[in-house]
Design a protein around this motif. Structure first.
Motif, PDB file in Angstrom:
ATOM      1  N   THR A  45       0.833  -1.196   0.000  1.00  0.00           N
ATOM      2  CA  THR A  45       0.000   0.000   0.000  1.00  0.00           C
ATOM      3  C   THR A  45       0.873   1.253   0.000  1.00  0.00           C
ATOM      4  O   THR A  45       1.885   1.329   0.691  1.00  0.00           O
ATOM      5  CB  THR A  45      -0.942   0.025   1.226  1.00  0.00           C
ATOM      6  N   GLY A  46       0.499   2.220  -0.836  1.00  0.00           N
ATOM      7  CA  GLY A  46       1.047   3.558  -0.741  1.00  0.00           C
ATOM      8  C   GLY A  46       2.457   3.807  -1.221  1.00  0.00           C
ATOM      9  O   GLY A  46       2.960   4.914  -1.059  1.00  0.00           O
ATOM     10  N   ILE A  47       3.113   2.821  -1.840  1.00  0.00           N
ATOM     11  CA  ILE A  47       4.463   3.046  -2.347  1.00  0.00           C
ATOM     12  C   ILE A  47       4.382   3.303  -3.845  1.00  0.00           C
ATOM     13  O   ILE A  47       3.849   2.476  -4.587  1.00  0.00           O
ATOM     14  CB  ILE A  47       5.385   1.835  -2.063  1.00  0.00           C
ATOM     15  N   PRO A  48       4.887   4.441  -4.314  1.00  0.00           N
ATOM     16  CA  PRO A  48       4.834   4.732  -5.757  1.00  0.00           C
ATOM     17  C   PRO A  48       5.478   3.607  -6.560  1.00  0.00           C
ATOM     18  O   PRO A  48       6.503   3.050  -6.170  1.00  0.00           O
ATOM     19  CB  PRO A  48       5.640   6.032  -5.875  1.00  0.00           C
ATOM     20  N   TYR A  49       4.872   3.296  -7.690  1.00  0.00           N
ATOM     21  CA  TYR A  49       5.342   2.153  -8.475  1.00  0.00           C
ATOM     22  C   TYR A  49       6.789   2.300  -8.935  1.00  0.00           C
ATOM     23  O   TYR A  49       7.522   1.323  -9.017  1.00  0.00           O
ATOM     24  CB  TYR A  49       4.430   1.935  -9.680  1.00  0.00           C
ATOM     25  N   ASP A  50       7.203   3.526  -9.210  1.00  0.00           N
ATOM     26  CA  ASP A  50       8.581   3.699  -9.668  1.00  0.00           C
ATOM     27  C   ASP A  50       9.596   3.546  -8.539  1.00  0.00           C
ATOM     28  O   ASP A  50      10.802   3.493  -8.785  1.00  0.00           O
ATOM     29  CB  ASP A  50       8.765   5.044 -10.381  1.00  0.00           C
ATOM     30  N   LYS A  51       9.100   3.466  -7.307  1.00  0.00           N
ATOM     31  CA  LYS A  51       9.983   3.249  -6.160  1.00  0.00           C
ATOM     32  C   LYS A  51       9.967   1.797  -5.682  1.00  0.00           C
ATOM     33  O   LYS A  51      10.725   1.429  -4.773  1.00  0.00           O
ATOM     34  CB  LYS A  51       9.549   4.148  -4.986  1.00  0.00           C
ATOM     35  N   LEU A  52       9.098   0.981  -6.252  1.00  0.00           N
ATOM     36  CA  LEU A  52       8.961  -0.398  -5.779  1.00  0.00           C
ATOM     37  C   LEU A  52      10.218  -1.211  -6.038  1.00  0.00           C
ATOM     38  O   LEU A  52      10.822  -1.145  -7.104  1.00  0.00           O
ATOM     39  CB  LEU A  52       7.773  -1.078  -6.476  1.00  0.00           C
ATOM     40  N   ARG A  53      10.584  -2.012  -5.044  1.00  0.00           N
ATOM     41  CA  ARG A  53      11.657  -2.986  -5.174  1.00  0.00           C
ATOM     42  C   ARG A  53      11.103  -4.353  -4.772  1.00  0.00           C
ATOM     43  O   ARG A  53      10.072  -4.434  -4.070  1.00  0.00           O
ATOM     44  CB  ARG A  53      12.845  -2.605  -4.288  1.00  0.00           C
ATOM     45  N   PRO A  54      11.740  -5.436  -5.197  1.00  0.00           N
ATOM     46  CA  PRO A  54      11.208  -6.774  -4.893  1.00  0.00           C
ATOM     47  C   PRO A  54      10.892  -6.993  -3.415  1.00  0.00           C
ATOM     48  O   PRO A  54       9.902  -7.647  -3.077  1.00  0.00           O
ATOM     49  CB  PRO A  54      12.317  -7.709  -5.381  1.00  0.00           C
ATOM     50  N   GLU A  55      11.697  -6.419  -2.530  1.00  0.00           N
ATOM     51  CA  GLU A  55      11.465  -6.625  -1.092  1.00  0.00           C
ATOM     52  C   GLU A  55      10.231  -5.888  -0.580  1.00  0.00           C
ATOM     53  O   GLU A  55       9.750  -6.168   0.528  1.00  0.00           O
ATOM     54  CB  GLU A  55      12.692  -6.221  -0.273  1.00  0.00           C
ATOM     55  N   HIS A  56       9.692  -4.959  -1.369  1.00  0.00           N
ATOM     56  CA  HIS A  56       8.467  -4.259  -0.967  1.00  0.00           C
ATOM     57  C   HIS A  56       7.212  -5.096  -1.217  1.00  0.00           C
ATOM     58  O   HIS A  56       6.166  -4.834  -0.608  1.00  0.00           O
ATOM     59  CB  HIS A  56       8.324  -2.945  -1.742  1.00  0.00           C
ATOM     60  N   VAL A  57       7.303  -6.054  -2.134  1.00  0.00           N
ATOM     61  CA  VAL A  57       6.149  -6.913  -2.416  1.00  0.00           C
ATOM     62  C   VAL A  57       5.894  -7.782  -1.192  1.00  0.00           C
ATOM     63  O   VAL A  57       6.821  -8.359  -0.619  1.00  0.00           O
ATOM     64  CB  VAL A  57       6.402  -7.776  -3.663  1.00  0.00           C
ATOM     65  N   VAL A  58       4.634  -7.865  -0.781  1.00  0.00           N
ATOM     66  CA  VAL A  58       4.293  -8.532   0.478  1.00  0.00           C
ATOM     67  C   VAL A  58       3.849  -9.969   0.227  1.00  0.00           C
ATOM     68  O   VAL A  58       2.978 -10.223  -0.617  1.00  0.00           O
ATOM     69  CB  VAL A  58       3.178  -7.772   1.211  1.00  0.00           C
ATOM     70  N   ALA A  59       4.447 -10.895   0.958  1.00  0.00           N
ATOM     71  CA  ALA A  59       4.031 -12.300   0.910  1.00  0.00           C
ATOM     72  C   ALA A  59       3.001 -12.527   2.006  1.00  0.00           C
ATOM     73  O   ALA A  59       3.292 -12.359   3.195  1.00  0.00           O
ATOM     74  CB  ALA A  59       5.231 -13.217   1.101  1.00  0.00           C
ATOM     75  N   MET A  60       1.783 -12.886   1.606  1.00  0.00           N
ATOM     76  CA  MET A  60       0.703 -13.104   2.568  1.00  0.00           C
ATOM     77  C   MET A  60       0.301 -14.570   2.598  1.00  0.00           C
ATOM     78  O   MET A  60       0.366 -15.269   1.583  1.00  0.00           O
ATOM     79  CB  MET A  60      -0.519 -12.254   2.217  1.00  0.00           C
ATOM     80  N   ASN A  61      -0.132 -15.010   3.755  1.00  0.00           N
ATOM     81  CA  ASN A  61      -0.695 -16.352   3.917  1.00  0.00           C
ATOM     82  C   ASN A  61      -2.210 -16.263   3.803  1.00  0.00           C
ATOM     83  O   ASN A  61      -2.804 -15.186   3.914  1.00  0.00           O
ATOM     84  CB  ASN A  61      -0.285 -16.935   5.270  1.00  0.00           C
TER      85      ASN A  61
END
Length: 225
Positions: A45-61
């Motif tokens: 949530t709330g992170i600009p797409y051009d700032k996204l890095r792989p570690e920002h993607v959230v792994a959910m159960n």
């Protein structure tokens, strides 16, 4: 993080950026998820797409738990519920594309004005009734609207497209926007004529072997010809 997971995280980020590049989303309004392991990966949530890095993607159960201090998209509930309810679908793309969202404000389905509607799995794209974003009530209505379909609208909100891969879901979101554009262009002239269920059924059958296919399907087509 395995190579496979890194690949999925990178693909998800690229698709988030592609949504804006394709003109079907603005800012961080949309979100994307993909099935992985015993749960799913989802954009934060709330992170600009051009700032996204792989570690920002959230792994959910599936129980909604996750690790780390990056929060998942506020819409994680309908992503989770779609993926749980529809094992044949592996990715979910949500956008606020302008024309499709405009149709959702009217609270109406998109009818079979063009044969490409079959890409969504049926002879219409339903509009789920309005519920507050991020709620379980919205997730419930979305799963209902997607029964027998791969795409739906959400009243006063936007679009959901789901498919076997992120790329296919993103392409379907573009198709939904095209259909909405056509519908809005036709409505000033009155209710448009639509293709029949029987006509769309023929298209659905043809779509099963449309485009590049697996070797198994190719072999079957050769024997059928």
């Amino acid at each position: 993080m395995t190579d496979q997971e890194l690949t999925l995280r990178t693909e998800l980020i690229e698709a988030c950026r592609a949504m804006n590049g394709l003109g079907i989303n603005k800012g961080t309004a949309g979100n994307i998820s993909v099935r992985h392991g015993d749960g799913f990966l989802i954009s934060p949530t709330g992170i600009p797409y051009d700032k996204l890095r792989p570690e920002h993607v959230v792994a959910m159960n599936w129980d909604a738990s996750f690790t780390g201090d990056v929060l998942p998209s506020s819409e994680w509930r309908f992503h989770r519920d779609i993926l749980q309810a529809r094992p044949e679908l592996n990715a979910v793309v949500h956008t606020h594309s302008t024309k499709a969202t405009s149709v959702s404000v009217l609270g109406r389905d998109i009818p079979a004005i063009h044969y490409s509607i079959a890409a969504a799995g049926g002879d219409s794209i339903r509009c789920a009734p309005y519920e507050l974003f991020g709620t379980q009530e919205l997730a419930h209505e979305v799963v209902k609207a997607l029964e027998g379909r791969r795409a739906c609208l959400m009243a006063h909100h936007g679009v959901i497209a789901a498919h076997v891969s992120i790329a296919r879901a993103l392409a379907l979101a573009v198709t939904v926007e095209e259909l909405a554009t056509q519908l809005l262009a036709l409505l000033p002239m009155g209710e448009p004529p639509v293709l029949s269920e029987a006509q769309i059924a023929v298209v659905l059958e043809k779509f099963k072997t449309y485009g590049q296919q697996t070797p198994e399907v190719q072999e079957g087509l050769r024997h059928a010809s």
